[in-house]
Scaffold this active site. Structure first.
Site, PDB file in Angstrom:
ATOM      1  N   ASP A  85      -0.481   9.081  -4.100  1.00  0.00           N
ATOM      2  CA  ASP A  85      -0.850   7.654  -3.782  1.00  0.00           C
ATOM      3  C   ASP A  85      -2.129   7.538  -3.330  1.00  0.00           C
ATOM      4  OD1 ASP A  85      -0.252   5.109  -3.189  1.00  0.00           O
ATOM      5  OD2 ASP A  85       0.730   5.499  -1.296  1.00  0.00           O
ATOM      6  N   GLU A 121      -0.580   3.736 -11.863  1.00  0.00           N
ATOM      7  CA  GLU A 121      -0.694   2.449 -10.937  1.00  0.00           C
ATOM      8  C   GLU A 121      -1.946   2.268 -10.649  1.00  0.00           C
ATOM      9  OE1 GLU A 121       2.121   1.165  -8.050  1.00  0.00           O
ATOM     10  OE2 GLU A 121       0.728   1.011  -6.510  1.00  0.00           O
TER      11      GLU A 121
END
Ligand code: ZN
Length: 461
Positions: free
Chosen positions: A149, A244
């Site tokens: 992340d 992402e």
């Protein structure tokens, strides 16, 4: 403890042997299971007369991933609903799996940023191993993802991919310029000015000259960087992971025109986006409900969701924990196709259980957090007012859990996790506590994240 007798007895006397019932799995004539050995869990493998007992360490996790494919993360973002449930403690997965047995969504059980790893003194290996152990012990076979992340650097991207992370969240914030400049680019003007981009559903996007120059200035470099990462690791490197793009950690909200421009440029350059995380209007602060104008949020959410549908990716909602007032519109506007990221709310639940059952320990941690709050604000943007937190000296023990209903005290504990967990005085005591209250913690996590999914409108399985 005679684990072999457990197997010879037909693997039925779970309690007598401290065996976690759902953890019993067989492969190639070997029976594997996880047992509670008092201060810790152990992995046991039994084959005939041979009984091997080993610690739940990295080798054990590697072995499980090899023997039982369901314990290995897979790309899951193609699923309509996915939820990142970052686990800073390595013990939340046991509760998280319960949620996704019940709700029709798939979890990213392993999801940490480099910032979180540094603050908790953990590695991407640790994070993935915790996910593997959770699904193995709970027999969660529906699939789960692992998200590196908010990765900013090439070396971090490489690290996550090397370990088999199945999702990369590229954080371009260091390449996004703050408002204030503009770049006039004839090539972009020819492409965008005087045109109406029809994204369907009666929605159009247009650009005026000044706005376009501003957008090129703010996002130009970030688009180049994201393209380069895509080409290096996905096209040339052949990475099999969901990609992402996160542009949420910026100073100003992402306007629909900006969102469209970034997506249009990236897809035009061949980048395949699984998700995009814009920065929404208002405040998405950690661990508390949405702060801002909900009507405006709903209007912008509608267009962001339309843009995502137009380009064929999912909208990713970051800092998505506890945004209960915004969830209904997120569910509705995305038509229940979304990626929601939560990170620290399971840590808050862990501390709430401490407040319930060990008030003395909670009081110590709380005092420490107050003392060190300012250090922690270096890492997180919050608008916490410490003066609004009740003085613990006048609270009874029974009143302590109520602190977790107040935004300011939630954020106090939320952002100081790294300092608390790295403190020698607390680390072992807390983990010992959570081991003792493991079932209660798992239930707390399951019901809290379950409430998220219920409010957003996620169907049951
Ligand atoms: Zn984010």
């Amino acid at each position: 403890m005679n684990y072999k007798a457990f197997v010879e007895g037909g693997c039925v006397d779970f309690k007598g042997f401290g065996v976690y019932p759902k953890s019993v799995h067989e492969a190639d004539g070997v029976v594997y299971f996880v047992a509670d050995a008092g201060e810790k869990d152990v992995l046991v493998a039994v084959k005939g007369d041979d009984v091997q007992v080993c610690d739940m360490n990295h080798e054990a996790a590697e072995l499980l991933r090899k023997v039982f494919p369901f314990t290995k993360p897979v790309p899951v973002l193609g699923n309509p609903r996915t939820v990142g449930v970052g686990d800073r403690l390595g013990i939340a997965g046991y509760g998280h799996t319960r949620v996704f047995e019940k709700y029709d969504a798939l979890p990213i059980l392993c999801q940490q940023s480099i910032r979180e790893l540094n603050l908790t003194n953990r590695t991407f290996e640790d994070v993935m191993d915790a996910g593997t152990f959770a699904v193995f012990r709970e027999n969660f076979t529906k699939g789960f993802g692992a998200d590196g992340d908010h990765l900013k650097l090439r070396e971090d991207v490489e690290y996550a991919l090397r370990l088999g992370y199945t999702m990369l969240t590229l954080d371009c914030s260091e390449h996004i310029k703050e408002d204030g400049g503009s770049v006039v680019c004839p090539e972009m003007e020819a492409k965008y000015l005087g045109k109406t981009f029809d994204i369907g559903e009666g929605q159009t996007i247009t650009f005026d000259k000044d706005e376009l120059a501003k957008i090129v200035y703010i996002y130009g470099e970030a688009i180049d960087y994201a393209t380069e990462i895509w080409e290096t690791y996905f096209v040339k490197g052949g990475a099999k992971a969901d990609f992402e793009l996160s542009i949420d950690e910026t100073m100003t909200p992402t306007s629909p025109a900006q969102h469209f421009f970034v997506a249009n440029e990236l897809t035009g350059r061949g980048v395949k986006l699984a998700t995009v995380a814009p920065r929404f209007c208002g405040e998405f602060q950690k661990g508390v409900d949405y702060i801002g104008d909900l009507d405006q949020f709903e209007k912008e959410m509608k267009v962001h969701a339309q843009i995502a549908r137009y380009f064929g990716y999912k909208l990713s909602i970051h800092s998505g924990s506890d945004k209960f007032s915004a969830f209904p519109s997120i569910g509705r506007e995305t038509r229940e196709i979304f990626h929601l990221k939560t990170a620290g709310t399971n840590w808050l639940e862990a501390m709430r259980v401490v407040a319930i059952h060990d008030p003395k320990l909670y009081r110590e941690v709380h005092a420490f957090a107050l003392e060190h709050f300012n250090e922690a604000t270096a890492y997180y943007h919050v608008t916490t007012d410490l003066n609004k937190i009740p003085n613990l000296a006048v609270l009874t023990d029974d009143e302590l859990p109520g602190l977790f209903k107040l935004n300011d005290s939630r954020q106090l504990i939320h952002i100081t996790y790294g300092l608390i967990l790295q403190n020698e005085k607390f680390h072992d005591r807390l983990y010992k506590f959570w081991r003792k209250y493991a079932e209660e913690y798992a239930e707390a996590v399951a019901s809290h994240i379950g409430k998220h999914l219920e409010t957003i409108g996620c169907p049951l399985r």
